[in-house]
Write an enzyme that holds these catalytic residues in place. Structure first.
Site, short mmCIF file in Angstrom:
data_model
loop_
_atom_site.label_atom_id
_atom_site.label_comp_id
_atom_site.label_asym_id
_atom_site.label_seq_id
_atom_site.Cartn_x
_atom_site.Cartn_y
_atom_site.Cartn_z
N ASP A 129 1.03 -1.34 0.03
CA ASP A 129 0.08 0.12 0.09
C ASP A 129 0.84 1.18 0.05
O ASP A 129 1.95 1.35 0.77
CB ASP A 129 -0.94 0.02 1.30
N ASP B 113 4.26 -1.37 -8.83
CA ASP B 113 4.21 -0.32 -10.23
C ASP B 113 4.06 1.08 -10.01
O ASP B 113 3.66 1.88 -10.88
CB ASP B 113 3.06 -0.90 -10.90
N THR C 94 2.63 -11.74 -9.16
CA THR C 94 1.52 -11.86 -7.95
C THR C 94 0.32 -11.46 -8.70
O THR C 94 0.20 -10.98 -9.95
CB THR C 94 1.94 -10.59 -6.94
N TYR D 274 -1.48 -8.61 -8.14
CA TYR D 274 -1.43 -7.05 -8.53
C TYR D 274 -0.55 -7.07 -9.67
O TYR D 274 -0.90 -6.21 -10.62
CB TYR D 274 -0.92 -6.22 -7.35
N1 SAM Z 1 0.86 -8.62 -2.42
C1 SAM Z 1 -0.32 -8.79 -2.99
C2 SAM Z 1 -0.10 -8.81 -4.52
O1 SAM Z 1 0.63 -8.18 -5.04
O2 SAM Z 1 -1.01 -9.20 -5.27
C3 SAM Z 1 -1.47 -7.86 -2.68
C4 SAM Z 1 -1.28 -6.51 -2.75
S1 SAM Z 1 -2.28 -5.37 -1.88
C5 SAM Z 1 -2.18 -3.96 -2.94
C6 SAM Z 1 -1.44 -5.07 -0.29
C7 SAM Z 1 -1.85 -5.80 0.72
O3 SAM Z 1 -1.05 -5.64 1.88
C8 SAM Z 1 -3.24 -5.73 1.33
O4 SAM Z 1 -4.07 -7.00 1.37
C9 SAM Z 1 -3.02 -5.12 2.66
O5 SAM Z 1 -4.11 -5.62 3.69
C10 SAM Z 1 -1.85 -5.77 3.18
N2 SAM Z 1 -1.15 -4.65 4.07
C11 SAM Z 1 -0.86 -3.49 4.02
N3 SAM Z 1 -0.23 -3.30 5.30
C12 SAM Z 1 -0.14 -4.18 5.77
C13 SAM Z 1 0.60 -4.59 7.19
N4 SAM Z 1 1.08 -3.33 7.91
N5 SAM Z 1 0.59 -5.78 7.74
C14 SAM Z 1 0.00 -6.89 6.97
N6 SAM Z 1 -0.45 -6.50 5.75
C15 SAM Z 1 -0.75 -5.52 5.19
#
Ligand code: SAM
Length: 216
Positions: free
Chosen positions: A118, A154, A193, A195
């Site tokens: 994120d 990205d 992944t 994403y």
């Molecule tokens: N890694 C996957 C991909 O590339 O397809 C998912 C990407 S998604 C944008 C980011 C994920 O990170 C979300 O599911 C979010 O809930 C998790 N996330 C963000 N901050 C986090 C944290 N501090 N601890 C655990 N998970 C976290």
């Protein structure tokens, strides 16, 4: 990624044999008590629905994989996939990675993957970004001396920020690309992944770095 709240997801997670409850009690004991072997442990922080980690686990049966995800509604999707795939070398934790040093002992982890983390675009939220120097400080405490962090995104602004954090955090930049899929060396063996598939199909270049504390 934040799916709408799914009723009962917390209960499914609590009952699932693919999640570790009270992960702090496994600190220093992951190989022995959770996996029952001496294989290296690699973790993905913010794994989302977990396909990347499960694909890696299938390719590398002699590596243990731990997927970490903050939200129950997202983790539920990973559990559902793991129920079908039943990979013996994959386990999940629902937690905020801020507390990662409570869960793994020094040098217990071999490699950390951050994928499409994120962005937290507001300056005042910079410390929440998973490749920030604050998080690198946490990773420093759990990674083996020659362990690495691999980060893909990205998001140009997040990637530029992540690169600027490497040196002040006391890490080395081992490898970097601003177009992973057209970089024959860094793209070799790349596992996409969810994403990554979505954003590269829109034509977005994928950025990647590998950092370590080797020689520090
Ligand atoms: N890694 C996957 C991909 O590339 O397809 C998912 C990407 S998604 C944008 C980011 C994920 O990170 C979300 O599911 C979010 O809930 C998790 N996330 C963000 N901050 C986090 C944290 N501090 N601890 C655990 N998970 C976290």
């Amino acid at each position: 990624m934040r799916l709408r709240n799914i009723a009962g997801s917390r209960e499914v997670i609590a009952d699932s044999k693919y999640t570790v409850k009270e992960p702090e009690t496994k600190k220093g004991l992951w190989k022995k008590e959770v996996f029952g072997n001496d294989n290296p442990i690699r973790i993905e922080i913010g794994m989302g629905k977990g396909r990347f980690l499960m694909d890696l686990a299938e390719l590398n049966p002699n590596v243990n994989y731990v997927g970490i995800e903050k939200y129950s509604s997202v983790l539920l999707r990973a559990i559902q996939k793991q129920e079908q795939r039943q990979l013996p070398n994959v386990i999940f934790i629902r937690m905020d990675a801020e507390n990662i040093t409570d869960v793994f002992a020094p040098s217990e982890v071999d490699r950390i993957y951050l994928n499409f983390s994120d962005p937290w675009p507001k300056d005042r939220h910079a410390k929440r970004r998973l490749p920030s120097r604050e998080f690198l400080g946490r990773y420093d405490k759990i990674l083996k001396p020659d362990g690495v962090v691999e980060f893909k995104t990205d998001n140009k602004d997040l990637f530029d920020f992540a690169l600027e954090e490497v040196e002040p955090a006391g890490w080395n930049l081992d490898a970097v690309t601003r177009d992973l899929h057209n970089d024959p060396v860094m793209n070799e063996g790349n596992v996409m992944t969810e994403y990554e598939e979505k954003f590269s199909s829109l034509g977005n270049p994928i950025y990647k770095y590998i950092v370590s504390r080797k020689g520090k």
